[in-house]
Design an enzyme around this catalytic site. Structure first.
Site, PDB file in Angstrom:
ATOM      1  N   THR A  86       0.918  19.885   5.092  1.00 56.52           N
ATOM      2  CA  THR A  86       2.241  19.269   5.239  1.00 56.52           C
ATOM      3  C   THR A  86       2.363  18.450   6.520  1.00 56.52           C
ATOM      4  O   THR A  86       3.317  17.685   6.674  1.00 56.52           O
ATOM      5  CB  THR A  86       3.345  20.351   5.247  1.00 56.52           C
ATOM      6  OG1 THR A  86       3.123  21.235   6.349  1.00 56.52           O
ATOM      7  CG2 THR A  86       3.325  21.133   3.942  1.00 56.52           C
ATOM      8  N   CYS A 143       5.053  24.953  13.204  1.00 51.11           N
ATOM      9  CA  CYS A 143       6.195  25.862  13.142  1.00 51.11           C
ATOM     10  C   CYS A 143       6.080  26.950  14.201  1.00 51.11           C
ATOM     11  O   CYS A 143       5.021  27.177  14.782  1.00 51.11           O
ATOM     12  CB  CYS A 143       6.272  26.543  11.773  1.00 51.11           C
ATOM     13  SG  CYS A 143       6.404  25.436  10.366  1.00 51.11           S
ATOM     14  N   CYS A 193       9.308  31.190  11.624  1.00 51.91           N
ATOM     15  CA  CYS A 193       9.797  30.226  10.638  1.00 51.91           C
ATOM     16  C   CYS A 193      10.092  30.928   9.303  1.00 51.91           C
ATOM     17  O   CYS A 193       9.268  31.711   8.802  1.00 51.91           O
ATOM     18  CB  CYS A 193       8.777  29.123  10.411  1.00 51.91           C
ATOM     19  SG  CYS A 193       9.381  27.807   9.312  1.00 51.91           S
ATOM     20  N   ARG A 253       3.878  17.218  13.274  1.00 57.35           N
ATOM     21  CA  ARG A 253       5.265  17.005  13.689  1.00 57.35           C
ATOM     22  C   ARG A 253       6.039  18.324  13.628  1.00 57.35           C
ATOM     23  O   ARG A 253       5.686  19.225  12.855  1.00 57.35           O
ATOM     24  CB  ARG A 253       5.948  15.953  12.817  1.00 57.35           C
ATOM     25  CG  ARG A 253       6.095  16.325  11.358  1.00 57.35           C
ATOM     26  CD  ARG A 253       6.772  15.203  10.574  1.00 57.35           C
ATOM     27  NE  ARG A 253       7.018  15.590   9.191  1.00 57.35           N
ATOM     28  CZ  ARG A 253       6.151  15.475   8.212  1.00 57.35           C
ATOM     29  NH1 ARG A 253       4.944  14.965   8.466  1.00 57.35           N
ATOM     30  NH2 ARG A 253       6.454  15.854   6.990  1.00 57.35           N
ATOM     31  N   CYS A 258       8.619  21.287  12.796  1.00 56.24           N
ATOM     32  CA  CYS A 258       9.342  21.733  11.607  1.00 56.24           C
ATOM     33  C   CYS A 258      10.848  21.579  11.833  1.00 56.24           C
ATOM     34  O   CYS A 258      11.355  21.908  12.908  1.00 56.24           O
ATOM     35  CB  CYS A 258       9.007  23.197  11.331  1.00 56.24           C
ATOM     36  SG  CYS A 258       9.974  23.959  10.012  1.00 56.24           S
ATOM     37  N   CYS A 305      12.617  25.624  11.520  1.00 62.99           N
ATOM     38  CA  CYS A 305      12.568  26.610  12.607  1.00 62.99           C
ATOM     39  C   CYS A 305      12.749  25.984  13.985  1.00 62.99           C
ATOM     40  O   CYS A 305      12.914  26.705  14.964  1.00 62.99           O
ATOM     41  CB  CYS A 305      11.262  27.401  12.561  1.00 62.99           C
ATOM     42  SG  CYS A 305       9.771  26.425  12.857  1.00 62.99           S
ATOM     43  N   ASP A 348      10.815  46.003  52.907  1.00 61.90           N
ATOM     44  CA  ASP A 348      12.109  46.390  52.373  1.00 61.90           C
ATOM     45  C   ASP A 348      12.333  47.897  52.476  1.00 61.90           C
ATOM     46  O   ASP A 348      11.487  48.699  52.054  1.00 61.90           O
ATOM     47  CB  ASP A 348      12.215  45.950  50.909  1.00 61.90           C
ATOM     48  CG  ASP A 348      13.601  46.115  50.353  1.00 61.90           C
ATOM     49  OD1 ASP A 348      14.424  45.213  50.565  1.00 61.90           O
ATOM     50  OD2 ASP A 348      13.868  47.156  49.722  1.00 61.90           O
TER      51      ASP A 348
END
Length: 507
Positions: free
Chosen positions: A30, A34, A38, A63, A65, A68, A440
């Site tokens: 695709t 993601c 997702c 690229r 998603c 998500c 301290d």
């Protein structure tokens, strides 16, 4: 950086939020990458690649998603599995160093060549410094498109693009859609608290001890500059000769903080958001830190009560450093009161609600101020003026990429600044996870160490998370104090005079 495919696949199938931001899933069929959470049906294993950062996935031509929203995931912890140099470089990139200076100058500030820095980034993050900066810019642009109603011209400027044309081109290339299409597809998140301003959701890895960090900041708030109640933190800010206000509260029902920004220059939004993320330590991974510290018999019980402990940062390093000097050998409340006087006498008035209507004075202003008039003893006033002079002359900086040793060395050269103060400044102003204020008194009492040297030896096992161990021990001391207060209240109620029915008699 090599990722174990089996572990990544099991983590992604569980959709466990604790893995969010630790790696990204690329689906080659695709062309999308993601987050592990997702909601889309899991792809076939042969079609999946795993990436250590969003920039690495983008560099592989994938690229983000749109379901998500990788831009909304918690930031990859800067120090998780990386070198100290990459950690510092990431912090500088968060401060827009690449946009302002370029990769060559960024490398120069870190004392290495651009080639060596690129090699380290590829090894640890799977992407170059420029790819990290570009991905960060694109992700912020997507957040502005989804979460605000800013015109696209202002979105382009706010996210660091030189022109609207370039912004449109990069968004189309990355998301395969125009900005207007993305805005129509988005389900804008809106706050229901009635406040005006830009609103953002800043994700974190749960758990997150919001009550503890808010209480810490509330106790140290500078009157007029900061204000915190039981639910929110507010303060005045200044950027690029403009002033504004921020408000931070917990976003109910989700692992995120809600940030509301009131500021006239959208171009500063990216830097404001990243500074708030660092201030509230949203890049930390509590699982990794907890796994390292919980085996210690001192820290384990406190960590069980406060599993989401964070290291509160500071909005402004110089302001925090002044506050640290003021706090030497006096109570937290007294130091806050005196800091408020400094803001009232030498700071600027700004428009804002009562309690947040002053800016903390600049270094240039305090360098020549009669600080003693605010109730500061002469030796401490001289220390603050020395700090202010060095800061105004840019000989001392609170750059998040300097590293603890480089940052504390010039501080220790100042009169009235010792190791505890310098380390406390590194811990909170520079977000150094291994900073350690070894002298301290609370830490000595908690560990039974009689000297700073013995305390440092005891703390060796806590590295590289000593600053978080400090926060746990301070929180443990606060828990004990609260327990004593509660016990005394119960004792007073039990000893109070009673009426004939056994009820407390009124006075």
């Amino acid at each position: 950086m090599d990722l174990d495919r089996g572990i990544c696949r099991r983590a992604s199938r569980s959709r466990d939020a604790r893995f969010d931001g630790r790696f990204f899933i690329g689906v080659v069929t695709t062309g999308v990458y993601c987050r592990p959470i997702c909601p889309a049906p899991p792809p076939k294993a042969r079609n999946v690649r795993y990436f250590p950062s969003a920039a690495a996935a983008a560099g592989a031509g994938l690229r983000p998603c749109l379901r998500c929203r990788p831009e909304a995931s918690p930031g990859t912890p800067a120090w998780l599995g990386t070198s100290a140099l990459v950690s510092r470089a990431l912090r500088l990139i968060d401060e827009s160093a690449v946009e302002g200076e370029g990769v060559e100058r960024l490398a120069g500030r870190l004392g290495v060549t651009a080639r060596h820095m690129r090699r380290l980034f590829l090894r640890h993050l799977g992407a170059t410094p420029l790819q990290v900066a570009i991905t960060r810019r694109l992700h912020f642009a997507k957040k502005l498109i989804d979460e605000t109603e800013l015109p696209f011209g202002e979105v382009a400027l706010a996210s660091g693009f030189g022109s609207v044309r370039r912004f449109n081109g990069e968004i189309r290339e990355t998301y395969a859609r125009a900005p207007s299409e993305l805005r129509r597809l988005a389900r804008p998140w809106r706050s229901d608290n009635g406040h005006q301003g830009y609103r953002f959701r800043l994700a974190y890895r749960p758990p997150y001890d919001w009550d503890a960090i808010l209480a810490f900041l509330r106790a140290r708030a500078i009157p007029g500059v900061e204000r915190a109640d039981e639910s929110a933190y507010r303060r005045t800010i200044a950027f690029d000769s403009a002033t504004g206000l921020i408000e931070v509260r917990h976003a109910s029902g989700s692992a995120a903080l809600e940030l509301i920004v009131q500021f006239p220059k959208p171009r500063a939004l990216l830097r404001i958001v990243e500074r708030v993320r660092r201030m509230f330590d949203l890049g930390a991974d509590p699982d990794v830190i907890g796994k390292h510290l919980r085996s210690d018999p001192l820290l384990g019980p406190i960590l069980k009560r406060h599993p989401g402990i964070r290291m509160p940062g500071a909005w402004d390093g110089f302001e925090l450093a002044v506050r640290a000097i003021l706090g030497q050998q006096i109570s937290v409340r007294a130091a806050s009161t005196i800091a408020g006087r400094l803001a009232s006498r030498f700071g600027s008035a700004v428009e804002g609600p009562e309690g947040t209507d002053r800016l903390f004075p600049s270094a240039a202003r305090l360098a020549r101020a009669e600080i003693e008039s605010a109730g500061v003893i002469r030796a401490r006033a001289e220390a603050i003026r020395a700090l202010a002079r060095e800061t105004a002359a840019d000989r001392i900086g609170f750059d998040p990429g300097r590293g603890a040793e480089a940052a504390t060395r010039p501080l220790l050269a100042l009169p009235g600044v010792g190791e505890w103060t310098a380390q406390y400044i590194a811990m909170r102003a520079l977000a150094e996870p291994d900073a350690f204020p070894g002298g301290d008194l609370i830490l000595k009492a908690a560990t039974g160490a009689r000297t700073a040297r013995r305390l440092e030896l005891r703390a060796e096992a806590w590295r590289p998370w000593r600053a978080y161990a400090v926060m746990l021990l301070w929180q443990g001391a606060e828990d004990d104090r609260e327990h004593v207060v509660q016990r005394n209240r119960q004792s007073r109620r039990a000893d109070a005079p009673r009426d004939g029915r056994g009820r407390p008699a009124s006075h």
